[in-house]
Design an enzyme around this catalytic site. Structure first.
Site, PDB file in Angstrom:
ATOM      1  N   ARG A  10       0.665  -1.187  -0.075  1.00 22.92           N
ATOM      2  CA  ARG A  10      -0.067   0.188   0.070  1.00 22.92           C
ATOM      3  C   ARG A  10       0.897   1.296  -0.049  1.00 22.92           C
ATOM      4  O   ARG A  10       0.546   2.202  -0.753  1.00 22.92           O
ATOM      5  CB  ARG A  10      -1.169   0.144   1.345  1.00 22.92           C
ATOM      6  CG  ARG A  10      -1.793   1.252   1.536  1.00 22.92           C
ATOM      7  CD  ARG A  10      -2.706   1.157   2.578  1.00 22.92           C
ATOM      8  NE  ARG A  10      -3.500   2.312   2.841  1.00 22.92           N
ATOM      9  CZ  ARG A  10      -2.882   3.185   3.705  1.00 22.92           C
ATOM     10  NH1 ARG A  10      -1.965   3.060   4.549  1.00 22.92           N
ATOM     11  NH2 ARG A  10      -3.710   4.278   4.018  1.00 22.92           N
ATOM     12  N   SER A  47      -6.489   2.754   0.053  1.00 22.91           N
ATOM     13  CA  SER A  47      -6.557   2.516   1.582  1.00 22.91           C
ATOM     14  C   SER A  47      -6.646   1.029   1.885  1.00 22.91           C
ATOM     15  O   SER A  47      -6.585   0.220   0.889  1.00 22.91           O
ATOM     16  CB  SER A  47      -8.205   2.947   1.973  1.00 22.91           C
ATOM     17  OG  SER A  47      -9.278   1.994   1.500  1.00 22.91           O
ATOM     18  N   SER A 102     -17.740  -5.549   6.233  1.00 24.47           N
ATOM     19  CA  SER A 102     -18.069  -4.835   7.142  1.00 24.47           C
ATOM     20  C   SER A 102     -16.771  -4.599   7.890  1.00 24.47           C
ATOM     21  O   SER A 102     -16.014  -5.360   8.682  1.00 24.47           O
ATOM     22  CB  SER A 102     -18.895  -5.136   8.229  1.00 24.47           C
ATOM     23  OG  SER A 102     -19.128  -4.202   9.160  1.00 24.47           O
ATOM     24  N   ASN A 103     -16.055  -3.162   7.593  1.00 25.97           N
ATOM     25  CA  ASN A 103     -14.868  -2.936   8.319  1.00 25.97           C
ATOM     26  C   ASN A 103     -14.781  -1.917   9.581  1.00 25.97           C
ATOM     27  O   ASN A 103     -15.167  -0.642   9.236  1.00 25.97           O
ATOM     28  CB  ASN A 103     -13.754  -2.456   7.296  1.00 25.97           C
ATOM     29  CG  ASN A 103     -12.363  -2.110   7.604  1.00 25.97           C
ATOM     30  OD1 ASN A 103     -12.100  -2.391   8.951  1.00 25.97           O
ATOM     31  ND2 ASN A 103     -11.564  -1.846   6.850  1.00 25.97           N
ATOM     32  N   GLY A 144     -11.316  -6.373  11.652  1.00 24.16           N
ATOM     33  CA  GLY A 144     -10.826  -5.284  12.649  1.00 24.16           C
ATOM     34  C   GLY A 144      -9.589  -4.572  12.407  1.00 24.16           C
ATOM     35  O   GLY A 144      -9.262  -4.605  11.280  1.00 24.16           O
ATOM     36  N   HIS A 204     -24.813 -21.512   6.811  1.00 27.88           N
ATOM     37  CA  HIS A 204     -24.659 -22.818   6.800  1.00 27.88           C
ATOM     38  C   HIS A 204     -25.448 -23.860   5.849  1.00 27.88           C
ATOM     39  O   HIS A 204     -25.067 -24.859   5.631  1.00 27.88           O
ATOM     40  CB  HIS A 204     -24.610 -23.582   8.091  1.00 27.88           C
ATOM     41  CG  HIS A 204     -23.589 -24.531   8.632  1.00 27.88           C
ATOM     42  ND1 HIS A 204     -23.214 -25.534   7.597  1.00 27.88           N
ATOM     43  CD2 HIS A 204     -23.038 -24.926   9.731  1.00 27.88           C
ATOM     44  CE1 HIS A 204     -22.431 -26.375   8.122  1.00 27.88           C
ATOM     45  NE2 HIS A 204     -22.247 -25.825   9.345  1.00 27.88           N
ATOM     46  N   ASP A 236     -20.602 -24.914   3.894  1.00 30.65           N
ATOM     47  CA  ASP A 236     -20.305 -25.829   5.076  1.00 30.65           C
ATOM     48  C   ASP A 236     -18.684 -25.053   5.594  1.00 30.65           C
ATOM     49  O   ASP A 236     -18.090 -24.200   5.301  1.00 30.65           O
ATOM     50  CB  ASP A 236     -19.913 -27.115   4.444  1.00 30.65           C
ATOM     51  CG  ASP A 236     -21.053 -27.659   3.973  1.00 30.65           C
ATOM     52  OD1 ASP A 236     -22.330 -27.435   4.602  1.00 30.65           O
ATOM     53  OD2 ASP A 236     -20.990 -28.554   3.095  1.00 30.65           O
TER      54      ASP A 236
END
Length: 503
Positions: free
Chosen positions: A316, A331, A422-423, A447, A476, A480
């Protein structure tokens, strides 16, 4: 014999004339009814997810000139109510087909409402800023001739264009059934049910109220509770009476339909406490409905792992240094989007929909990126992320996030998607688990990266590395455990060694 034949001919001739006259009258009546019914049409119809307008000329109104009633349309598949943010035209203005008529806030974004027909804006029935307008409510009147505008100065909505979806209680009690019958006007105040405050044992009891009553209660800071004189005991604006704004403390406690706290409500141990009731926005209601459905109907399971992102951060830095002249900054989230799309192409089961009877695997990866706004969460989409470079992904994400926070996203920009990210790393969140966005099968929770000590055989006995915690939530029914682990393995390899995404 001759006389009998003559009489018979006269009877046959008379019968034929009578039948011909009857057939003529029937045909004439049918034609008149057909012409009359052809003058009334629906306001608009929806075809292929686009609005096609058909004018409804109200020629059957004897007191008003020919006019068109414009109702609030459903501007998104999940829209049930809307808010008119502003009117772009004033009463009396000339309207051309396709002109911006008003800006309407749906459950997801603010969208432009275009003029359905040419003419003149005769009457605005819903003022700008009005919230909770149900789909189908009459919002304005359009006339063909400018001289007809004045005829609608005192026009009032009779409710004919409203088609609300009334939700009755699933098992109404006898008292609620009795309240459904409209009482005589003179006896209404005397027969109104006394207020039934919410008891501490039942804090979740639902209170039914009309949109007008809710709006008045919000403006006057009144807490609605108990039953009123409306359908199934719902509270109406009449039940609130003429209570002036700011006079909440002087409200009579025996008035049905509302209760106004006069001071701090005692909390645990008698300590004073206070609260603020915030109205639920359309976006928040949609989020609650979809996520509740997801958590209740989708069998979630989670696969987590630590990823060494030293090489990802180094790549980066190299990219950003080479793009300084173009003022483009890549980013970490852009790299995660690219790595996720790469993994979805390698493990297509994670890039699938559950459609009850079939599992639909997608041949391209459309990444939904969760964006937080002041109104709630929305997921704009980077389409075909697997075929796009980092610069294109970065530019699209920035543009979509800006439009999302301004409430300007179009439905095509946030509806769909095959995989979601989702960050929360920018908020210094270490790890979390996300809820799947149906009908998608997976969502990746990312995270922050942290310096972590890693044991090794060096003289120090350890080394340091930037480690990032990620959690994949999977359906599920489609994915799997072994398949989710394979996806995580490919994603981890792409983040650990970014050059593998070029293979």
């Amino acid at each position: 014999m001759i006389r009998t034949t003559a009489v018979r001919n006269l009877l046959v001739r008379g019968t034929s004339r009578h039948e011909a006259r009857t057939c003529f009258l029937k045909a004439f009546s049918v034609e008149c009814v057909r012409k009359k019914s052809s003058n009334t049409k629906g306001l608009f119809s929806r075809t292929n997810q686009s609005l096609q307008w058909e004018p409804r000329l109200a020629r059957f109104y004897a007191d008003y000139p020919t006019h068109i009633k414009v109702s609030l349309p459903a501007l998104s598949p999940t829209m049930e109510e809307g808010t008119i943010i502003s009117w772009a035209k004033k009463e009396g203005d000339k309207l051309n087909e396709g002109d911006l008529l008003a800006e309407i806030e749906t459950d997801k974004a603010t969208m432009a409402f275009e003029t359905p027909e040419e003419g003149y804006l005769a009457k605005i029935l819903i003022a700008a800023g009005t919230k909770g307008i149900p789909v189908g409510r009459l919002v304005c009147i359009i006339v063909e001739k400018q001289e007809d505008v004045g005829a609608f100065k005192d026009f009032k909505d009779d409710g004919a264009a409203i088609a609300p979806k009334a939700k009755a209680p699933s098992a109404p009690s006898a008292a609620a059934t009795a309240a459904a019958a409209p009482p005589p006007p003179a006896a209404a105040p005397a027969t109104a049910a006394p207020p039934q405050p919410i008891s501490p044992a039942d804090p979740t009891a639902r209170v039914y109220a009309s949109p007008m009553a809710k709006r008045l209660a919000e403006q006057r800071q009144i807490r609605l509770q108990g039953k009123g004189t409306g359908l199934f005991g719902s509270i109406t604006s009449k039940d609130l009476g003429s209570l002036p704004a700011g006079a909440a403390a002087a409200a009579p406690s025996g008035k049905p339909g509302y209760a106004v706290p006069t001071g701090p409500i005692p909390g645990a141990g008698g300590a004073p406490s206070a609260f603020v009731d915030l109205p639920v926005s359309g976006m928040r209601a949609t989020i609650a409905k979809r996520l509740l459905q997801s958590k209740q109907t989708i069998p979630h399971f989670y696969v987590s792992g630590h990823i060494n992102v030293d090489k990802l951060l180094a790549a980066r830095a190299i990219f950003n240094k080479s793009l300084e002249k173009d003022k483009i900054k890549i980013s970490v989230n852009d790299l995660i989007i690219k790595a996720s799309a790469f993994a979805c192409m390698k493990v297509p089961e994670a890039n699938s929909y559950w459609l009850d009877t079939v599992i639909r695997q997608h041949t391209s990866c459309d990444i939904s990126v969760a964006v937080s706004t002041d109104k709630g969460l929305i997921t704009p989409i980077v389409f075909e992320a697997n075929r796009k470079g980092l610069v294109t992904i970065s530019q699209e994400v920035k543009a979509l996030a800006a439009k999302a926070r301004a409430g300007k996203l179009q439905p095509a920009e946030y509806q769909g998607g095959t995989f979601t990210i989702s960050n929360l790393g920018m908020f210094n969140t270490t790890n979390f688990s996300a809820i799947i966005n149906p009908p998608q099968s997976c969502i990746l929770a990312v995270g922050t990266s942290m310096k972590t000590l890693i044991p090794d055989n060096s003289p120090k006995g350890f080394t340091t590395a930037n480690m990032m915690w990620v959690t994949l939530s999977a359906d599920h029914r489609v994915v799997d455990g072994a398949v989710a682990a394979q996806w995580m393995q490919v994603f981890t390899a792409a983040c650990t060694n970014p050059e593998t995404m070029l293979l």
